[in-house]
Motif scaffolding. Structure first.
Motif, PDB file in Angstrom:
ATOM      1  N   ARG A 194     -30.758   1.894  -3.866  1.00 57.15           N
ATOM      2  CA  ARG A 194     -30.863   1.068  -5.080  1.00 57.15           C
ATOM      3  C   ARG A 194     -29.898   1.566  -6.158  1.00 57.15           C
ATOM      4  NH1 ARG A 194     -32.740   0.890  -9.866  1.00 57.15           N
ATOM      5  NH2 ARG A 194     -33.509   3.043  -9.839  1.00 57.15           N
ATOM      6  N   LYS A 197     -26.466   0.567  -5.184  1.00 57.35           N
ATOM      7  CA  LYS A 197     -26.285  -0.887  -5.362  1.00 57.35           C
ATOM      8  C   LYS A 197     -25.911  -1.208  -6.820  1.00 57.35           C
ATOM      9  CE  LYS A 197     -26.800  -5.198  -3.818  1.00 57.35           C
ATOM     10  NZ  LYS A 197     -25.862  -5.745  -2.811  1.00 57.35           N
ATOM     11  N   GLU A 200     -22.356  -1.831  -8.314  1.00 55.10           N
ATOM     12  CA  GLU A 200     -21.631  -3.111  -8.284  1.00 55.10           C
ATOM     13  C   GLU A 200     -21.123  -3.473  -9.678  1.00 55.10           C
ATOM     14  OE1 GLU A 200     -24.147  -5.881  -6.108  1.00 55.10           O
ATOM     15  OE2 GLU A 200     -22.964  -5.463  -4.301  1.00 55.10           O
ATOM     16  N   VAL A 206     -21.353  -3.508  -2.545  1.00 54.97           N
ATOM     17  CA  VAL A 206     -22.333  -2.626  -1.897  1.00 54.97           C
ATOM     18  C   VAL A 206     -23.259  -3.446  -1.003  1.00 54.97           C
ATOM     19  CG1 VAL A 206     -24.181  -0.943  -2.240  1.00 54.97           C
ATOM     20  CG2 VAL A 206     -22.285  -1.040  -3.874  1.00 54.97           C
ATOM     21  N   GLU A 207     -23.289  -3.095   0.287  1.00 57.50           N
ATOM     22  CA  GLU A 207     -24.248  -3.709   1.211  1.00 57.50           C
ATOM     23  C   GLU A 207     -25.262  -2.646   1.603  1.00 57.50           C
ATOM     24  OE1 GLU A 207     -22.083  -5.456   4.765  1.00 57.50           O
ATOM     25  OE2 GLU A 207     -20.451  -4.812   3.460  1.00 57.50           O
ATOM     26  N   ALA A 236     -25.888   2.549   3.535  1.00 63.02           N
ATOM     27  CA  ALA A 236     -25.199   1.909   2.406  1.00 63.02           C
ATOM     28  C   ALA A 236     -23.720   1.826   2.745  1.00 63.02           C
ATOM     29  CB  ALA A 236     -25.423   2.710   1.128  1.00 63.02           C
TER      30      ALA A 236
END
Ligand code: BES
Ligand code: ZN
Ligand code: ZN
Length: 491
Positions: A194, A197, A200, A206-207, A236
């Motif tokens: 998280r 993420k 971004e 970010v996947e 990640a």
């Protein structure tokens, strides 16, 4: 901490002046000495201070000096005042007075270039890092009192713009240190993902892949490590596209074991709490991607993090289990505590297969044996490519991180041959434990140019030898890799 550039000293309680070897005042030193009627030279004359790096001397009651107190900071050889020496002087100025009770410190850098003044500000920022969010009862006198640092610069605008790329790196190092500092009840794989993420916002892609997606990809060695945990394993994948469209990327892969109990091959309880920082490799890769995006690096880069928790449990993997990796190679898991290499095996294979990178560099707190081999102030470099290894080794000393190249001789391959599978996850006995770990990883690189950085010695410190690195989480690797990318792979 507020750090700013100013045109002149004044308005702060303390003024830091640099002194080089041979008691040579730098910058405003000689002039301030005159204005205080020779107070500085009298004080230094009675002291042991020579100007060597690391020394400092407080001279109180300096009326006429634009400050109540002058602190003289040893800055070493005046003829060899390079970037690292400048960083040390800036950081040491902060350390010398941080607990003094004063709130404001001015550092005289007007005689330096704007770039050098910026580097002093950068060093103060790194040196003043603290992870104190969980301290609620700390006595005020134990806390640093300095809340504002003013760096006197000859050209404020130029210093501010020179600070921009450095501030991006400092912010990235702080991000990495925060991840490493967090306890494992707070920072488990999904929470780590998280926080990544959120990057971004800097323009990174970010996947986050969960267990079901990794299962589909056949990432069984990574998943096997996490299967004893209540926390879901995550992968990640971070992308920075600052280079030309279609240009082959460079790739970084991090071991993100958010807690390593050892699993069924459980570790002794003494010191086990250290294993909260067994995600230091993933934190370094996260920090690097943060830095590249923050300073808009002209490069295409990939960061892949294998995020797991290694726990003993009814569903945990057992010693002797055989697992099929994403590469198709079967792995006999002799010791569930050699879990980092299992995570990286799939993460490396995934990275090269999906991104076809120019090279891959993995960072991992991989082996206790690395600490035995190199001590606590060097990390190991293992590589199948002289070019990649040389680029790491060229960048590191410029930013104050120590690496030593280690061999990966094929004569030790037989130590990780398994009787019943393609490879086993530990060597025979403890001999060359860091090398057999590297040889294991190499089997999952598919021949792509690769380097493995074993940062077990350096990810955390309780005895820092670098003034820009406070004790605790180091953020080790962020600065070296950022510098390596800047020097060898941009533009
Ligand atoms: N995370 C540890 C390595 C480690 C130890 C990092 C100390 C930082 C400080 C790793 O997963 C591990 O447990 N390695 C084992 C390998 C052994 C079982 C072959 C080790 O080093 O003992
Ligand atoms: Zn382990
Ligand atoms: Zn580990």
């Amino acid at each position: 901490m507020k750090i700013e550039f100013v045109a002149a000293a004044g308005a702060c309680e303390i003024l830091a002046l640099l002194v080089h070897d041979g008691r040579q005042f730098a910058g405003a030193g000689a002039e301030v000495d005159t204005r205080t009627g020779g107070a500085l030279s009298r004080a230094i004359g009675k002291s042991r201070v020579t100007g060597a790096a690391g020394q400092s001397l407080n001279v109180a009651g300096t009326s006429g000096a634009d400050a109540d107190t002058v602190v003289l900071i040893g800055a070493g050889d005046g003829g060899a005042f390079d970037d690292l020496a400048i960083e040390a002087a800036g950081a040491n100025a902060y350390h010398a007075v941080k607990l003094s009770g004063a709130e404001c410190l001015t550092i005289d850098a007007a005689h330096l270039s704007p770039e050098q003044a910026a580097r002093i500000a950068f060093a103060v920022r790194l040196a003043s890092y603290r992870f104190d969010k969980y301290r609620t009862t700390e006595k005020p006198e134990k806390k640093p009192s300095i809340t504002s640092v003013r760096v006197v610069a000859s050209d404020i605008r130029a210093a501010e713009s020179a600070l921009e790329p450095l501030a991006a790196v400092a912010e990235a190092v702080e991000f990495s240190r925060d991840l490493v500092s967090e306890p494992a009840n707070v920072l488990y794989p999904a929470e780590f993902a998280r926080r990544v993420k959120e990057l971004e916002r800097l323009g990174l892609g970010v996947e986050i892949l969960g267990e079901a997606e990794m299962e589909k990809l056949g990432m069984r060695t990574l998943l096997a490590v996490g299967q004893g945990s209540r926390r879901e394993s995550q992968l990640a994948v971070i992308q920075w596209k600052g280079g030309a469209e279609g240009e082959q990327p460079i790739a970084f892969v991090g071991k993100g074991v958010c807690f390593d109990t050892g699993g069924i091959s459980i570790k002794p309880s003494e010191g086990m709490e250290d294993m909260k920082w067994d995600m230091g490799g993933a934190a370094a890769v996260s920090g690097l991607m943060h830095a590249l995006a923050g300073r808009k690096a002209k490069v295409n880069a990939i960061g892949v993090l294998g995020l797991v928790e290694n726990m003993p449990d009814g569903n945990a993997q057992r010693p002797g289990d055989v697992v099929v990796s994403m590469s198709g190679q079967t792995v006999e898991v002799i010791n569930t505590d050699a879990e980092g290499r299992l995570v990286l095996a799939d993460a490396l294979w995934y990275t090269q297969e999906r991104f076809k990178p120019k090279f891959m560099i993995d960072l991992a707190t991989l082996t206790g044996a690395m600490i035995v081999a190199l001590g606590l102030d060097y990390a190991g470099v293992f590589s199948n490519s002289d070019e990649v290894a040389d680029n790491v080794l060229a960048a590191a000393p410029k930013v104050g991180e120590n690496f030593w190249r280690m061999p990966i001789p094929s004569i030790y391959e037989k130590h990780i041959d398994s009787q019943i599978a393609d490879v086993k996850n530990v060597g025979n006995g403890r001999a060359g434990g860091s090398i057999t770990a590297a040889l294991f990883l190499q089997r999952f690189t598919n021949g792509v140019p690769w380097a493995h950085l074993d940062i077990a010695p350096t990810a955390w410190t309780n005895k820092s030898i670098n003034p820009t690195v406070p004790d605790g989480a180091v953020g080790f690797g962020v600065r070296t890799l950022d510098r390596m990318v800047a020097d060898a792979y941009e533009g």
